[in-house]
Enzyme design. Structure first.
Site, short mmCIF file in Angstrom:
data_model
loop_
_atom_site.label_atom_id
_atom_site.label_comp_id
_atom_site.label_asym_id
_atom_site.label_seq_id
_atom_site.Cartn_x
_atom_site.Cartn_y
_atom_site.Cartn_z
N HIS A 469 0.83 -1.21 0.00
CA HIS A 469 0.00 0.00 0.00
C HIS A 469 0.87 1.26 0.00
CE1 HIS A 469 -3.70 2.31 1.22
NE2 HIS A 469 -2.76 3.14 1.68
N GLU A 470 1.80 1.34 0.93
CA GLU A 470 2.64 2.54 1.02
C GLU A 470 3.53 2.69 -0.21
OE1 GLU A 470 1.87 4.74 3.04
OE2 GLU A 470 0.57 3.45 4.23
N HIS A 473 1.64 4.43 -2.87
CA HIS A 473 1.71 5.89 -2.71
C HIS A 473 3.04 6.42 -3.25
CE1 HIS A 473 -1.93 6.81 -0.59
NE2 HIS A 473 -1.67 6.06 0.46
N HIS A 476 3.15 6.62 -6.97
CA HIS A 476 2.36 7.76 -7.45
C HIS A 476 3.20 9.03 -7.43
CE1 HIS A 476 -1.96 9.67 -7.21
NE2 HIS A 476 -1.40 9.82 -8.39
#
Length: 690
Positions: A469-470, A473, A476
């Site tokens: 998940h991190e 980020h 992105h």
């Protein structure tokens, strides 16, 4: 390029020699110089071109970030006295600076002139979007207010910033305050070996015999899930869920009760000041959703669809617990323990059985392999870069042999580091004043239990998804193709869409093809056995209804706390939460539960009136992943399209435009409900409108 040259070229902070007090001492001059530079910029010709206006502002912002950013980061990962003191000294000055910038009428008019100029149509899409977002943000910052109102706005922002920092400090201090020293290992029956070793090492570090339990999440989770002694589970549940409150073992110490109440009231005043009925609509003005009410409808619809399954999950858990001789009704501190027993009974699978196959080093290598297959990018370590702790690594991300970004990896829990996991910006992608391209650099932070003895750090599968998940980020931020800093990476992205890339990457933690890349025994190297793999996949949606309802509880509480605030008769934070729990909760919380006192997302982070973003973006992410399911989870053409049309676009286009560009249609909840095993809970074809 050698590492020292790389550190200098990237303008990376020198954490080894950094003195927090020096930042505070330097900041006043930097802010004053910026004010002077902006006055000079605006005091010349009547109308400024994009090239005259925006690059100058980007350069000034980047200089502040180079000074303040490292200190702000240390406040989260190394919150020692000198860091906290410097942070507390700097924050009011930066808040005042940001407020003054947001209310600079001359600067606002310069952007407005640019929007209305002939030049505007010649600008790139990214440049146009940046100008539009700046004008929106000026209005939200009160640029149209009269002088007294602007002063009031500035004071509100200062008070809100101070309260948010106080909330965060209280929570960290309260978390570190509690500990339980246990000498007899019989009191810890049921705890897995890894948790026992962690507690043993914690005791040794403080020159104690036996074991030491703390409130870091890995220790708390292990006790709640595996400890056979119900009184121990109750004691730790109470300690964790009353942190920084008026209840529990340290009730009244570091109490956030008044902090929360004041913060909600100040947010309401600020929203009213700039023309909104309540803070929820003010917050949503920067998001995909149309209004606070539209968000509430979205959440209530989900709740109606999911609650029957959640209640069925809870009934099954209670029935199973009864057959095991457990309590009726289940207490909140019994739920995780008996849920794990039910999982083992139903799927013949323990979470602890999986951990030997998820050594952090192998998972990390597998993560890098997964993103290489999706996007064609390479991740490689860079040695010799100055960091804030010896466990922190630094890495380069490259494509076709060319660097596109870098990141710090800080993965282990430790003292003075706040809990949770997050990504933050170190450097933004932008064109520097000398015309060179500045590459993005990210901070990626988790809080996994560190290695113990000669054993590597072993993750639960939930922690594996946290890591993915991190990193989503981080990608992105690092894979942006946009050179305008204000809309590059996560900048300018609607907050309820910013979780899309992170939640999307979690899907590869559940695919057999990707799991085969990294789910290998840390000692033997043997692949995760087929029977364990199939059991894990079969158990994916275990108690999914309960999980979704828990998220809905958080999101509705956050939304209604800010949407229904009445200054004439303000409800207590606790009463709002109690009402939401009556409506949606399937696990009954004890009256002394003070979860909200540790809800840093909305009281010390950027998620106030925005916690719903996790569910909103999960709808988007599940839908986007359905294209990979159709075309192949490692299909390079699909990965290239994702990079071109979503990941690399940052905030340069409206989030819904990017989504429909990639999917060819508007979002639907169908994929999410299917992924959660709740496909029959909602009517087929129901849309997620925004």
């Amino acid at each position: 390029m050698n590492t020292n040259s790389l550190q200098d070229a990237l303008l990376l902070p020198d954490f080894l020699s950094m003195q927090p007090a020096d930042v505070a001492a330097t900041l006043d001059k930097k802010l004053a110089d910026n004010h002077t530079a902006i006055e000079q910029l605006l005091g010349g010709q009547a109308k400024l071109s994009y090239a005259q206006l925006v690059p100058t502002l980007e350069h000034l912002d980047d200089e502040i970030n180079q000074l303040w950013g490292p200190l702000s980061h240390l406040h989260g990962v190394s919150n020692k006295d000198e860091v906290r003191a410097a942070f507390d000294e700097c924050l009011p000055k930066l808040t005042a600076y940001a407020t003054k910038m947001g209310q600079n009428k001359a600067l606002y008019l310069a952007f407005l002139d640019l929007l209305e100029s002939r030049e505007f149509s010649q600008l790139s899409q990214s440049q146009q979007q940046f100008v539009k977002l700046q004008i929106r943000d000026f209005k939200l910052a009160g640029v149209a207010l009269n002088p007294q109102q602007q002063t009031d706005y500035g004071q509100l922002k200062q008070q809100m910033a101070e309260l948010s920092t106080r909330f965060s400090n209280h929570l960290m201090d309260a978390t570190e305050l509690w500990r339980k020293h246990i000498v007899d290992s019989d009191d810890l029956l049921g705890l897995p070996e890894s948790a026992l070793q962690q507690a043993l090492e914690a005791a040794k570090a403080e020159a104690l015999d036996g074991y030491l339990l703390k409130l870091d999440f890995s220790c708390y989770h292990a006790v709640m899930t595996f400890a056979e002694q119900a009184p121990l589970r109750q004691e730790m549940y109470q300690a964790f869920n009353t942190r920084a409150s008026d209840q529990g073992p340290h009730g009244g110490q570091f109490d956030n009760s008044q902090v929360m109440q004041e913060l909600v009231g100040l947010r309401h005043k600020l929203a009213n000041l700039v023309g909104f009925d309540h803070y929820a609509d003010y917050s949503v003005a920067k998001k995909m959703a149309d209004s606070g009410r539209a968000v509430e409808v979205f959440l209530i619809d989900l709740a109606k669809g999911c609650k029957p399954q959640a209640e069925a999950d809870m009934r099954q858990l209670q029935e199973f617990t009864t057959t095991q001789g457990g309590p009726t009704p289940l207490a909140a501190w019994d739920v995780a323990y008996y849920s794990e027993k039910l999982r083992q009974s139903r799927f013949h699978l323990s979470q602890e059985e999986l951990k030997p196959y998820f050594a952090l080093s192998k998972v990390q290598a597998g993560l890098f392999d997964v993103v290489k297959r999706i996007y064609g990018i390479e991740v490689s370590p860079c040695n010799g870069i100055a960091t804030w702790h010896q466990d922190v690594g630094f890495y380069q991300v490259s494509f076709a042999g060319k660097a596109i970004g870098y990141f710090y990896f800080d993965l282990y829990a430790r003292q003075h580091k706040r809990g949770g996991a997050w990504m933050n910006e170190c450097r933004n992608r932008q064109i520097k004043a000398n015309g060179e391209l500045q590459l993005p650099v990210a901070y990626l932070v988790c809080n996994f239990a560190p290695p113990v003895g000669d054993k590597p750090a072993l993750l639960t599968h939930g922690e594996v998804t946290t890591l993915f998940h991190e990193f989503g980020h981080g990608l992105h931020h690092m894979m942006t193709n946009i050179d305008v800093a204000g809309v590059a990476g996560i900048n300018g992205v609607a907050w309820d869409a910013v979780e899309l890339p992170s939640q999307l990457l979690e899907n590869w933690c559940w695919q057999e093809q990707s799991l085969r890349l990294f789910a290998k025994h840390h000692q033997t190297g043997a692949a995760l056995p087929e029977d364990l793999l199939q059991k894990m996949l079969a158990a994916k949606n275990f108690q999914a209804g309960m999980f979704v309802m828990r998220q809905l509880e958080f999101a509705l509480f956050d939304l209604r706390l800010h949407m229904n605030y009445n200054p004439a008769a303000p409800q207590s934070v606790q009463s709002v939460l109690n009402a939401v729990r009556e409506e949606v909760a399937v696990v009954k919380a004890p009256s002394w539960n003070r979860f909200q006192h540790g809800f840093a997302h909305i009281f010390a982070g950027g998620y106030a009136s925005g916690y719903y973003s996790y569910l909103w973006a999960e709808v988007l992410a599940a839908d986007v992943f359905s294209r990979f399911e159709d075309e192949g989870i490692f299909n390079p053409a699909t990965g290239a399209a994702l990079w071109t049309q979503i990941t690399g676009q940052g905030g340069s286009r409206d989030a819904m435009t990017l989504f429909t560009q990639f999917m060819g249609r508007e979002p639907s909840v169908d994929a999410l409900m299917r992924h959660k095993g709740l496909a029959n809970s909602l009517g087929q074809g129901q849309r997620h409108e925004s």
